[in-house]
Design an enzyme around this catalytic site. Structure first.
Site, short mmCIF file in Angstrom:
data_model
loop_
_atom_site.label_atom_id
_atom_site.label_comp_id
_atom_site.label_asym_id
_atom_site.label_seq_id
_atom_site.Cartn_x
_atom_site.Cartn_y
_atom_site.Cartn_z
N THR A 23 0.86 -1.18 0.00
CA THR A 23 0.00 0.00 0.00
C THR A 23 0.90 1.24 0.00
OG1 THR A 23 -0.24 -0.28 2.40
CG2 THR A 23 -2.04 -1.08 1.01
N LYS A 58 3.90 -6.95 4.08
CA LYS A 58 3.68 -5.54 3.80
C LYS A 58 3.25 -4.85 5.07
CE LYS A 58 0.34 -3.48 3.34
NZ LYS A 58 -0.45 -2.60 4.31
N THR A 99 0.56 -3.30 11.87
CA THR A 99 -0.34 -3.33 10.71
C THR A 99 0.32 -4.01 9.58
OG1 THR A 99 -2.02 -1.77 10.36
CG2 THR A 99 -0.54 -1.84 8.73
N GLU A 119 6.43 4.43 7.47
CA GLU A 119 6.04 5.68 6.82
C GLU A 119 6.86 6.85 7.35
OE1 GLU A 119 1.38 4.61 5.83
OE2 GLU A 119 1.87 5.70 7.66
N ASN A 155 0.09 10.55 6.16
CA ASN A 155 -1.14 10.16 6.83
C ASN A 155 -2.23 11.22 6.79
OD1 ASN A 155 -0.88 7.37 8.22
ND2 ASN A 155 1.12 8.33 8.46
N THR A 191 -7.18 10.99 0.57
CA THR A 191 -7.45 12.00 -0.44
C THR A 191 -6.56 11.83 -1.66
OG1 THR A 191 -5.90 13.54 0.63
CG2 THR A 191 -8.22 13.68 1.27
#
Length: 405
Positions: A167, A189, A200, A281, A400, A405
């Site tokens: 992702t 992942k 996650t 991230e 994040n 969006t």
């Protein structure tokens, strides 16, 4: 890459070696990846792994979040120690979609089972992506059809599958372990919403070892996750979709002893866990937090998590700031016993706080490197644990804040 003696196993990672990696390295596994059109980016977004046997042993671990995604509920309900295949989609979590989500997870398994010649309960289903959007089932079912037609035992097929489940990941995560005539492969992942209960992530582990029972698979996986995936705590958030699935084909015909197999599974899980941390991230710093001197190991882990989740501490790490005061302020909020007057802290092996007081040269410790080791002693016992986290960077906030969006 050649197999190694069981006392000197050969382990490689996607980041550390150009050797063959992934879920199709072990004998008896096929994989495929397709672009079904779930992701707006147009990148590959569905993968299929099939256990070609002769065995179909499996074990799985799932999120402990009380809000679970439909594919987690479906797979958990069918987790009876055997799975013949797993279908994975990225770009949509199929979470918080009510009865429709459950229906869609079941339909995905039924479609795969029809094409693979097995029962729907033999197919695990996993999803990852944005929570709250209904799956585009026309694309998903068409994708399953295409996946079944592309199944291949090549290394490339496994590599493609690893990329299809990404992702916000920047790189695919794969690993391999070679025992004496048998092997383990893995892909995973996950780079955000990473906290205990596996962090996650989706992780798929394959082995061609012959396991006498599903109990052996479960023991290995259940023993490995507490000190690997459960120790990643990037942002304190726990996903609705976490799944770790182990499948054994038995195609090598070799049964390793339980101790050896458990150690190998742990090593592969640790390998993937470290790759997840490295690609978190917005990461600019990989931070390990080891707490010792606690009453119990569980207390030590709790304290380490409290530090790792503290935003002021994480910001200090981003700024390469050896601000040990933020460590003390954070750990002091941990619901564990400690001696507030006897806490010690070190950064990268340099003492910065002794007996809860600053040490000479504490403000000049160099934290400019990408890896930072934080050690804390609570001064009350022998309990010890390590948690892996990262800094809190501008990029993390940007990624994040724009996720949906």
């Amino acid at each position: 890459m050649t197999s190694a003696d069981k006392n000197n196993p050969d382990t490689s990672t996607a980041q550390g070696s150009s050797a063959d990696l992934g879920v199709t390295v072990p004998k008896g596994f096929s994989a495929a990846a397709v672009t079904a059109g779930i992701k707006p980016s147009g990148k590959s977004d569905m993968a299929l792994i099939r256990n070609d046997g002769p065995d179909d042993i499996a074990a799985a671990m799932f999120t402990r979040n009380q809000v679970t995604a439909a594919p987690v509920r479906y797979t958990k309900a069918n987790n009876d120690g055997t799975f013949r295949a797993v279908v994975v989609n990225s770009g949509n979590a199929n979470a918080c979609n009510g009865a429709q989500g459950d229906k869609d997870a079941r339909a995905t398994a039924e479609k795969a089972a029809e094409l693979l010649g097995c029962q729907p309960g033999d197919v695990a289903v996993c999803s990852t992506g944005l929570i709250g959007d209904v799956l585009p089932m026309d694309k998903v079912l068409s994708g399953v059809d295409e996946l079944a037609g592309k199944l291949d035992q090549s290394i490339t097929a496994g590599n493609d599958a690893a990329r299809a489940i990404m992702t916000t990941d920047l790189v695919a995560k794969e690993a391999v372990y070679h025992g004496d005539g048998w092997s383990i492969g893995a892909m995973g992942k996950g780079v955000g919403m990473m906290a205990p209960s596996l962090a996650t992530m989706l992780v798929f582990i394959t082995t061609d070892a012959h396991l006498p029972s599903a109990d052996m698979a479960h023991e290995a996986l259940a023993g490995a996750t507490p000190t690997t995936f459960d120790c990643i705590d990037i942002d304190g958030a726990t996903s609705t979709n976490d799944t770790v699935l182990l499948m054994a084909s038995g195609a090598s015909g070799i049964t390793p002893d339980a101790e050896e197999f458990n150690a190998a599974i742990h090593q592969v899980c640790l390998d993937i866990a470290m790759q997840l941390q490295a690609d978190a991230e917005g990461v600019t710093k990989r931070v390990s937090i080891t707490v010792g001197g606690a009453e119990t190991d569980a207390d030590a882990q709790t304290a380490a998590r409290v530090i790792g989740r503290d935003n002021l501490f994480k910001c200090a790490m981003f700024g390469s700031d050896p601000n040990w005061g933020r460590v003390l302020a954070a750990v002091g909020m941990a619901p564990v016993k400690m001696n507030p007057e006897a806490i010690s802290v070190s950064f990268n092996g340099h003492p910065v706080c002794i007996n809860s007081t600053g040490a000479p040269g504490a403000r000049t410790v160099d934290l400019s490197g990408a890896d930072i080791a934080v050690e804390v002693d609570l001064g009350v016992g022998e309990g010890r644990a390590t948690v892996w986290t990262t800094d809190l960077s501008y990029s993390y906030v940007e990624i994040n804040s724009e996720y949906s969006t």
